[in-house]
Design a protein around this motif. Structure first.
Motif, mmCIF file in Angstrom:
data_model
loop_
_atom_site.group_PDB
_atom_site.id
_atom_site.type_symbol
_atom_site.label_atom_id
_atom_site.label_comp_id
_atom_site.label_asym_id
_atom_site.label_seq_id
_atom_site.Cartn_x
_atom_site.Cartn_y
_atom_site.Cartn_z
ATOM 1 N N HIS A 138 0.817 -1.207 0.000
ATOM 2 C CA HIS A 138 0.000 0.000 0.000
ATOM 3 C C HIS A 138 0.854 1.261 0.000
ATOM 4 O O HIS A 138 1.907 1.329 0.630
ATOM 5 C CB HIS A 138 -0.910 0.016 1.234
ATOM 6 N N ASP A 142 -3.701 4.719 1.055
ATOM 7 C CA ASP A 142 -4.016 3.379 1.530
ATOM 8 C C ASP A 142 -3.142 2.942 2.705
ATOM 9 O O ASP A 142 -3.332 1.850 3.237
ATOM 10 C CB ASP A 142 -3.879 2.374 0.379
ATOM 11 N N TYR A 329 -1.645 -4.290 -2.256
ATOM 12 C CA TYR A 329 -2.565 -4.244 -3.396
ATOM 13 C C TYR A 329 -2.760 -5.653 -3.950
ATOM 14 O O TYR A 329 -3.840 -5.998 -4.413
ATOM 15 C CB TYR A 329 -2.020 -3.320 -4.485
#
Length: 387
Positions: A138, A142, A329
């Motif tokens: 991230h 995020d 991710y």
């Protein structure tokens, strides 16, 4: 200086005060500093290095006759460490003069924040950012515990062109940099060397690395390159403890050249006495080319090394902690690459990956999934610099 910068960066209150003061100063300066239409300023890893895609772009432009009358400037934290750059092209990135030159330069090229986390670009500036890899972990909005300065920068920075390698990172960048004007799948300039260097040139590079690092030319070489763990900061310093014991090092060193490459944020490394420390080696591509196996964890360089289609092992000894504190991710366990979770497993997998019978089919598939553009769209970069 590094402790002071970390203090400002990691304090929301001090970071906000710093941002407001610098924003006002730069706004005033922008009214009196004229932009020079043929001046380009570059940085790599916030002035820590002369490397990566900014270096690759710089060398392409210097070799291009259309840019022979352009002025090139580099911002460095320690300019004296880069004798390969002419003195009149070097700036101290921590100086007031740096910001003057940045305001003067029409073109900005970087792989991180060239403006020291103060998003102040005006309409006359053209900002090209290559970023420094395909994101696995991230970033920006995020990150659960990101401080004010970087969080604010991600939200407000406006790149005119952001380079990507494929649809995967293109879509992530679109999310984390919402004000970017154009994200283009160009391939990363730093990787062009990996796919164009001949076998003869690779052998010459390998011999140079062996000589400079003092490696045994009769042993295979392993590159261990872990990512940064920001939650391990100790007394204002970014530390990393190499996660292997003495017995592991002894067995590795009997068979291999075991090379360590620390993340550019790491200031101090513990437990690295038994390995070849290449953290300061100036060219990561040369390390990729000259080694036989990469061991990494959650680092984006796994995607770069995949271009060479050599063995890769993901060493995920602290996966649960990293997943909880940073996040991904794409979870590393979903990546189609060999994985180890303990020293014993890692040692066994090293033997398998470096055996003569090891098949590289999974590395081939992994490479083509994430590196969709293997050449380089230099024209996309050049067109903005001629705008």
């Amino acid at each position: 200086m590094s402790r002071l910068k970390n203090f400002i960066k990691h304090s929301d209150l001090i970071g906000n005060i710093y941002f407001q003061i610098m924003r006002c100063i730069l706004a005033l300066l922008s009214h009196v500093v004229s932009v020079r239409s043929k001046q380009i300023l570059l940085t790599s890893y916030s002035g820590r290095q002369y490397s990566d895609s900014p270096k690759a772009i710089y060398l392409m432009l210097k070799a291009d006759p259309e840019f022979k009358d352009y002025t090139f400037l580099w911002g460095f934290q320690r300019p004296g460490e880069f004798p390969e750059i002419p003195e009149n092209e070097k700036l101290s990135i921590d100086s007031f003069r740096y910001f003057i030159k940045l305001l003067q330069s029409r073109y900005w090229i970087s792989n991180t924040s060239i403006e020291r986390l103060i998003p102040f670009k005006n309409a006359e500036h053209i900002y090209i950012n290559s970023w420094h890899g395909i994101p696995l972990k991230h970033l920006g909005p995020d990150e659960a515990h990101l401080e004010f300065l970087p969080r604010n920068w991600y939200r407000k920075v406006s790149f005119d062109l952001l380079l990507s390698s494929g649809q995967y990172d293109h879509d992530i960048f679109k999310h984390i940099f919402p004000n970017t004007k154009q994200i283009k799948i160009t391939g990363l300039p730093r990787n062009y060397e990996l796919v164009t260097t001949s076998d003869h040139e690779k052998e010459a590079i390998k011999q140079r690395v062996v000589q400079q690092l003092g490696l045994d030319p009769n042993k295979k070489s392993i590159l261990y390159a872990p990512t940064f763990r920001e939650y391990q900061q100790v007394a204002g310093h970014n530390d990393f403890k190499v996660p292997f014991d003495d017995d592991f090092f002894r067995r590795m060193n009997e068979k291999y050249n075991f090379i360590f490459r620390g993340h550019y944020f790491v200031e101090r490394t513990e437990n690295s006495d038994h390995i070849f420390d290449a953290s300061k080696y100036p060219d990561l591509n040369e390390l990729f080319i000259s080694t036989d196996l990469l061991i990494t964890d959650y680092s984006s360089l796994v995607f770069d090394a995949a271009l060479l289609e050599k063995p890769i092992i993901l060493y995920l000894y602290d996966l649960e902690e990293y997943r909880k504190l940073r996040g991904f991710y794409r979870d590393p366990e979903e990546l189609n690459l060999p994985k180890s979770y303990s020293q014993q497993e890692l040692e066994q997998q090293i033997g398998v990956s470096l055996s003569n019978t090891y098949e590289l089919s999974i590395e081939h598939e992994f490479n083509h999934e994430y590196n969709q553009r293997l050449d380089l769209d230099y024209k996309a970069i050049k067109s903005l610099l001629k705008k």
